[in-house]
Every structure is written in C-alpha cells, then in structure tokens.
Design a protein around this motif. Structure first.
Motif: not given
Length: 358
Positions: A64-91
């Motif tokens: 469905l999205g192949k024609d958009q030629q996306p860059e494929v990235l896969r991450f584990p189900p965890a992220m760096r705590r400082t990036d999480f803090e910066d994201s303002e998710y906790l707000k």
C-alpha cells in the motif's frame, strides 16, 4: 492451507454452548487458542494463526505504501530514556508510560532483595508485597509508547531534510499501561507506521492520502469503515483543554471499526498531524532552514486482526473469498489494482467538477 485445528474449534464451540449469549470476543479468542491468557489483563500470547494474519496484513500494508519509497527502519520496543524525556510524552500521558528498572546494588542489596522476595512468595498470589522492588533502580531505557518516537532524534542527527522531505516505514511493539478486559486495548501491541517529515504542505498531503488509502485497505478487508475527527486521551484537568484544541485544529483522525467494546467502535488506524512539535523538540530542519513538520499514519496491527476475526469468524478458511485472496493470494497485484482504480475514480470526479465550473 488449513489454519485452524479441530481441537480449537471444538473448544470454542463447547465454551460458546456453556456461556451462551454472554460469550465475548475475548472469550471466543481464548477458547479457540487464537489468544493465550497470561493471567494479566491486556497481556496476551498469540497463536500461529493470529501471527500469520498479522504477517499477511503487514505485506498488504507494505504494498500500500511501496510507491512512496519509504526508508524502512525497525527499532526494539524500548528507547533511550533521555529521548523519551525530551519527547514531552509525560506531559500528556504520564499514566500510560512504562519505565524499565533493574537491580543495580551490591551483595547486601541482593540479600535484601531475596529476603523481600521470599516474604512475597510466602504470601501467595493474592496480595503479594512488592517490597523487593525497592532494590530496583531506573535504567537508561523506557518502553516505546508509539512506533514513531525513536525516529525523530535519529532524523535530527542527520541534519536538514532533503527538499522532498523524508518518509519512514517503522514497525514496533509498543507499551501503554491501561490494563483492560477489552482485547482491543492491549498493554503490549504492535504499531506499523508511515511517518512523514517535511513542510506543512507535504505533511498535510501525506495525511490526506493515507486517510484514503487506509479506508481503501479496510474496504478490501470487507470491514465496516468510519473515519472521524478524534483527540488523544490527554491526562489531567488540563487534558480537556488540550484535547479540545487538538480537535479544533483537526490534527487527528481515526478509522473506527466495531470490535469488542460494547460502548462503541475502536480506533484501528490513526492519522496524525503533529505540526512542528517534534521538529522543534529535536531541531529537525527542512532544506530551507524552517522547522520541519511531521505526521504519521498508524496501523493497530492487533486491532485490525481482531476486527477480521470479529466480522469474518474464527476460522480463517471460511473468510470471504476476496479477503482470503488479498491476504493469502497475490497481495501485491490486488493492492496495486485497487490503488489504480481509486486514482482513476478520483481523476474522473476531479474532471467532472472542473467541467461543471467551466
């Protein structure tokens, strides 16, 4: 290929006969062995059949999205705590976040942990003490709340975006602390996302395209479709003000399908425009130096799969022929044909409007 077992079918039928009309989708899925009960609400194992459907949905979404030629990235189900803090998710969602803790003590601390654990085990399963957790400390990672979150700091480190912006294809398990008996509200679930970074015009065009493509996919799956304006579940007394603002600016739409919630329909896809929120946090710039805007379409993989079982039955071999052909047949050609037909229809409608104006 036969993807159900006689024993699972018998178990589901026996449970249905025993419980009668009170049988819920969760009961049926557990009885058929499609979901596996772990003893914790919202935390399930998945059977081979369930996983096979998700795998084939992922193939359809890829085409469905192949024609958009996306860059494929896969991450584990965890992220760096400082990036999480910066994201303002906790707000906005402090009640949904999941942190990762670990033992970081010495021998004495280990002995204290084991004594507290022995005391807890002696209490049984009912009201166990959690005193042993006092020996745990936060680590440098947190559980990923949304598949797109790890992307933004990575994009920022690359420097300014190219003139055409960037489109990213990402898939991840996510965590949200909202235990529920509704199988459509899992604590650990998968999100497949296409994420757009660029100018406001690029991101808005992307979102509109995916509202149309998401609806197209659900139509191909023979599921009921309703797209509606929505808002995120912001926390606290100020949350209503933020939610009202989000709706007033039409930043979020959801594709809703009846699944298991008797109170209404469940969001299975979401279409989000973040404006420059993430671009400003991580200083992501467009090629002209302007702060990048971002948006994403999120596919709730377990929710779409549950919707298929809810509307087409627990035996995938008995699903409608065109749905089976889409998932277990020539998926690419069917998706491409549907996209071309949709584009042709849109072009005809546009030409008709232009003719009326002239």
């Amino acid at each position: 290929m036969k993807l159900t077992t006689d024993s699972a079918a018998v178990a589901a039928a026996a449970t249905a006969a025993e419980m009668g009309s009170s049988l819920t989708l969760r009961d049926e899925m557990l009885a058929a062995g499609l979901l596996i009960d772990t003893g914790e609400n919202g935390l399930y194992g998945r059977s081979q059949i369930f996983e096979d459907v998700i795998d084939r949905l992922n193939v359809a979404i890829t085409h469905l999205g192949k024609d958009q030629q996306p860059e494929v990235l896969r991450f584990p189900p965890a992220m760096r705590r400082t990036d999480f803090e910066d994201s303002e998710y906790l707000k906005s969602f402090p009640n949904l976040a999941g942190t990762v803790h670990s033992f970081c003590g010495d021998d004495m601390g280990h002995h204290r942990l084991l004594r507290a654990l022995d005391d807890a085990l002696a209490e049984g399963d009912g009201e166990r003490s959690d005193a042993w957790l006092a020996q745990q400390k936060p680590t440098r990672v947190v559980l990923t709340p949304a598949a797109c979150y790890p992307i933004y700091p990575v994009m920022a480190r690359r420097g300014p975006l190219p003139a055409e912006g960037r489109t990213i294809d990402v898939l991840s398990y996510c965590f949200r602390h909202e235990p529920s008996l509704d199988p459509g509200r899992m604590q650990m679930f998968r999100q497949r996302e296409y994420v757009r970074l660029g100018s406001p015009e690029q991101v808005m065009a992307f979102r509109q395209m995916w509202i149309e493509r998401g609806s197209l996919l659900v139509n191909l799956l023979r599921l009921p479709v309703e797209v509606d304006l929505a808002n995120d579940p912001f926390f606290g007394r100020g949350g209503k003000i933020v939610a009202d603002s989000q709706r007033a600016q039409a930043l979020k739409f959801e594709l809703l399908i009846p699944i298991a919630d008797p109170r209404g329909k469940t969001a299975c896809l979401s279409f989000n425009y973040h404006m420059d929120h993430f671009g400003a946090i991580w200083k992501i710039a467009c090629d002209d130096g302007a702060t990048a805007h971002t948006g994403c379409v999120g596919f709730g993989m377990e929710r779409i799969t549950l919707a298929l079982f809810r509307h087409h039955g627990l035996d995938v071999n008995a699903w409608p022929d065109d749905v089976r052909a889409l998932l277990w047949g020539d998926t690419e050609s069917r998706v491409v044909h549907a996209l071309q037909a949709g584009q042709a229809t849109q072009s005809t409608q546009t030409a008709g409007v232009a003719g009326e104006r002239s």
